[in-house]
Design an enzyme around this catalytic site. Structure first.
Site, PDB file in Angstrom:
ATOM      1  N   TRP A 324       0.842  -1.211   0.000  1.00 46.94           N
ATOM      2  CA  TRP A 324       0.000   0.000   0.000  1.00 46.94           C
ATOM      3  C   TRP A 324       0.867   1.247   0.000  1.00 46.94           C
ATOM      4  CZ3 TRP A 324      -2.050   2.738   4.871  1.00 46.94           C
ATOM      5  CH2 TRP A 324      -1.137   2.631   5.929  1.00 46.94           C
ATOM      6  N   ASP A 325       2.154   1.056   0.303  1.00 49.28           N
ATOM      7  CA  ASP A 325       3.117   2.161   0.268  1.00 49.28           C
ATOM      8  C   ASP A 325       2.988   2.925  -1.054  1.00 49.28           C
ATOM      9  OD1 ASP A 325       3.878   0.068   2.036  1.00 49.28           O
ATOM     10  OD2 ASP A 325       5.904   0.843   2.184  1.00 49.28           O
ATOM     11  N   GLU A 466       0.338  -2.443  12.646  1.00 55.07           N
ATOM     12  CA  GLU A 466       0.543  -3.900  12.602  1.00 55.07           C
ATOM     13  C   GLU A 466       1.036  -4.490  13.925  1.00 55.07           C
ATOM     14  OE1 GLU A 466       3.118  -4.384   9.240  1.00 55.07           O
ATOM     15  OE2 GLU A 466       1.569  -3.742   7.840  1.00 55.07           O
ATOM     16  N   LYS A 577       2.025   1.040  16.082  1.00 52.91           N
ATOM     17  CA  LYS A 577       3.204   1.112  15.215  1.00 52.91           C
ATOM     18  C   LYS A 577       3.244   2.388  14.367  1.00 52.91           C
ATOM     19  CE  LYS A 577       5.648  -1.708  11.779  1.00 52.91           C
ATOM     20  NZ  LYS A 577       5.612  -2.882  10.914  1.00 52.91           N
ATOM     21  N   GLN A 578       2.089   2.834  13.933  1.00 52.71           N
ATOM     22  CA  GLN A 578       2.035   4.014  13.062  1.00 52.71           C
ATOM     23  C   GLN A 578       0.609   4.559  13.104  1.00 52.71           C
ATOM     24  OE1 GLN A 578       2.932   1.000  10.011  1.00 52.71           O
ATOM     25  NE2 GLN A 578       1.926   2.383   8.586  1.00 52.71           N
TER      26      GLN A 578
END
Ligand code: BGC
Length: 717
Positions: A324-325, A466, A577-578
């Site tokens: 998805w980056d 994640e 994580k983000q």
């Protein structure tokens, strides 16, 4: 502010520097290893689309035969940074032209001093042409011998992908080598042509898989010996007879100066479209150019059958797989500054739609469920198992390929953004809409109805964060799935009006009856969103009940919270994580008011593992901080993202460029500090600049027209 410089060679950081000094042209990239080699190096060239099978991780970009190899012997002594004495050293990457230069003043073990200059570039003018020039100036009368070869004996960290096919000397100064990937059968041809100031008479050594030219020069003290190596490269993906294309590339180029000039002109056009300038902050200036350069050299200009891997073409990390980056982090850069490249990337998703349909079907659903990790065909290539952090002998199950279902909506979102910015109706009608309808269909079939509550849910998923897997009703996933379904319906209405015939064909082909579409709307409207009355979203069911954590208690640290807690245990804490909810609010920023973003920002920011979690996080955190008017905080996150590779923040830049962070850095500038808003009726900016910036300028295309924005602090008062 265009030059990345290295003043000493340090073997400890050689892998990091190999990544930094990667050159490329959108067809291939070559890591910044030394021509003559160095022990322990990670020498690699990756060519888009040249995948080959490998155990466990299915497929990877095969490290191509090496074109760089060039050995210099001065009076019989082999030049190497490992022997003798390096009296002076400088390496420079010119981001404006893609030229990599190295100067070395070297004293041989027997005390002879010479100056060597190496230059190389991958032509942006002709993607099949690579050029390398070596100049040696001895400070004594002596002999300079140059051996240069093509080396087919390359591997991917020990794994061999290539079979030798053929090699030959084509004529006096030209030779070629052909190899073939073992499983996928892709032929790759490389050809060398040597040029000197006078005509050369090289010896040819017919070493199997390492065809070599050797040229000996007699040089007087202070006299410079020059050799230019043109290398042509092509694969059977480009032409039936790739060696013909490779040889054509090197014969077309007359000399170094002309080839370099053509390359420079091509680069000038690139920068004309995407130039960003920041006055008052040299570090930010060079960093944004570096990040853009890295994306530009990885961006396929003439091939829509490939995508950009999470580590571009600059390293072995993630094996060339795309995530998805691409759509969420990198694509906006291209959508706004190089729409033709954005279209290639989206065409790849169209081309891999059959594989996404197949994945949905195999999982028991309808429509298109895209691969979390995607390579040549679009089949799922996420490894199922990887070694555990703590005990490399143990394996850990990787679930993203099964559960990160948000990937399909991420792609749909990329399409929508592309359309909004470019107004490319034709592409949307011909290709984009089909993807959006198929991903919508997937989300409808994947939703589970809870009869007692009359809601639709998505259970057992992984969201952007994640650290938590097998969660239910991840807000990001649920809302983007809903957005995907509703937007597909909206675009279908548009299509019906504008392209009625196409609509009839498509609805028949995809079996979209009015009843079915009415059901889609019903499902979408009833998708559960875990929103509390004050506007706070719960990241997933039960997140607020997990153990809370004060990340400050773990400082100072040099590990991620995932490593500190362990993969299983991390599921029980609120450390993320983000950005996850914030990522959603960033993407759909038009939908939320400041207060709705603020309450989530305040909750999730202290619980995010900014420095050691995902490299994707800081740039998004920066945009959201800008949106909240917290410019100093936004700057802290922005600079963390901007430095990801230049300073090797996470210690793994040697595996390749963090491409998502590079794209995110541009977004933090343009959408964060620049406050660019784009809609169907035009664009506007709502800028806020860091205090020390004297100006921020950027460019982008809106509906085919290049827009130039200059923001100065005095205009904001
Ligand atoms: C991140 C993902 C990302 C992947 C590839 C992971 O560490 O959590 O969001 O897609 O890396 O960059």
């Amino acid at each position: 502010m265009w030059i990345i410089t290295e003043k000493t060679f340090d073997p400890i950081s050689q892998h990091h520097k190999e990544t930094i000094f990667t050159i490329g042209n959108g067809y291939l990239s070559t890591r910044g290893t030394l021509e003559e080699g160095y022990p322990g190096e990670h020498r690699a060239t990756f060519v888009h689309g040249v995948f080959d099978d490998v155990p466990v991780v299915f497929t990877e970009l095969a490290n191509a035969p090496d074109w760089l190899l060039l050995t210099v012997l001065i009076n019989g002594e082999r030049f190497s940074l490992k022997s003798g004495k390096v009296l002076d050293y400088q390496r420079e990457l010119n981001l404006r032209t893609g030229l990599l230069t190295r100067h070395v003043c070297w004293q041989s073990p027997s005390g002879h001093i010479s100056t060597l200059k190496f230059e190389r570039f991958a032509s942006l003018h002709n993607q099949h042409l690579l050029a390398l020039r070596c100049q040696v100036t001895p400070e004594f009368n002596g002999e300079v011998e140059i051996r240069t070869a093509l080396n087919g004996n390359t591997d991917n960290e020990g794994f061999t992908h290539w079979d030798w096919v053929e090699q030959n000397r084509e004529n006096q100064d030209t030779l070629y080598l052909i190899n073939r990937t073992r499983k996928t059968g892709i032929k790759l041809a490389l050809a060398i042509r040597l040029l000197g100031i006078d005509s050369l008479q090289p010896d040819y050594w017919d070493v199997e898989n390492v065809p070599t030219f050797r040229q000996v020069f007699q040089a007087g003290c202070g006299e410079t010996v020059t050799i230019t190596k043109f290398v042509g490269i092509a694969t059977s993906r480009d032409a039936e007879v790739p060696q013909a294309l490779a040889i054509e590339a090197i014969t077309k180029s007359q000399n170094w100066d002309i080839a370099l000039k053509e390359n420079e002109q091509a680069w000038e056009q690139e920068w004309e479209r995407c130039e960003v300038s920041i006055e008052g902050d040299d570090e930010a200036q060079i960093a944004i150019r570096f990040n853009l350069f890295q994306l530009l050299i990885a961006a396929p200009r003439h091939d829509y059958r490939v995508n950009i891997g999470a580590k571009t073409l600059s390293g072995f990390g993630y094996r060339g797989h795309a995530f998805w980056d691409t759509e969420i982090f990198m694509l906006p850069v291209f959508t706004y500054t190089a729409p033709h490249i954005a279209r290639n990337l989206l065409d790849y998703r169209y081309l891999t739609l059959p594989a996404a349909r197949q994945k949905a079907h195999q999982a028991g659903y309808e429509g298109a469920f895209y691969a979390w990790e995607s390579a040549a065909t679009g089949e799922e290539v996420t490894p199922t198992w990887v070694p555990d952090f703590h005990d490399r002998k143990k394996l850990t199950r990787v679930w993203t390929g099964d559960l990160a279902i948000h990937i399909s909506a991420d792609i749909a979102y990329g399409i929508w953004q592309y359309w909004l910015a470019t107004g490319d109706d034709n592409w949307l009608a011909e290709r984009g809409i089909e993807i959006m309808l198929e991903t919508a269909k997937f989300y409808v079939s994947r939703a589970e109805w809870q009869a007692d509550k009359d809601i639709y849910t998505y259970c057992d998923v992984i969201g952007p964060d994640e650290y938590h897997d097998h969660v239910n009703n991840n807000t990001y996933t649920n809302r983007l799935a809903q957005w995907n379904i509703l937007t597909a319906l909206q675009i279908l209405d548009w299509l019906r009006e504008k392209y009625p015939q196409k609509t009839t064909k498509l609805t028949q082909q995809l079996n979209l009856t009015p009843e079915l579409l009415a059901n889609w709307r019903k499902v979408a409207e009833k998708i559960l969103l875990n929103k509390h009355p004050n506007g706070l979203f719960e990241q997933f069911d039960g997140f607020f009940a997990l153990k809370d954590v004060n990340l400050a208690d773990y400082e100072p640290r040099s590990k991620s919270m995932h490593e500190i807690f362990g993969i299983e245990a991390a599921n029980h804490y609120q450390a993320i994580k983000q950005p996850d909810v914030l990522m959603l609010q960033y993407l759909l920023r038009e939908e939320y008011n400041d207060q709705e973003i603020r309450v989530n920002y305040d909750y999730y920011t202290p619980r995010t593992d900014h420095s050691y979690g995902s490299s994707l996080g800081p740039s998004i955190q920066s945009v959201v901080a800008s949106m909240m008017g917290e410019v100093d905080v936004a700057y802290e996150h922005f600079i963390l993202a901007a430095r990801a590779d230049l300073r090797d923040i996470r210690g793994n830049a040697g595996d390749g460029i963090h491409a998502a962070s590079a794209g995110g850095t541009w977004q933090a500038l343009v959408f964060g500090f620049g406050g660019l808003k784009v809609g169907s009726h035009g664009w506007s900016t709502h800028a806020r600049l860091p205090q020390h910036w004297k100006s921020l300028s950027f460019r982008f295309f809106y509906r085919g027209q290049l827009q130039k924005v200059v923001i100065k602090p005095e205009d904001l008062r």
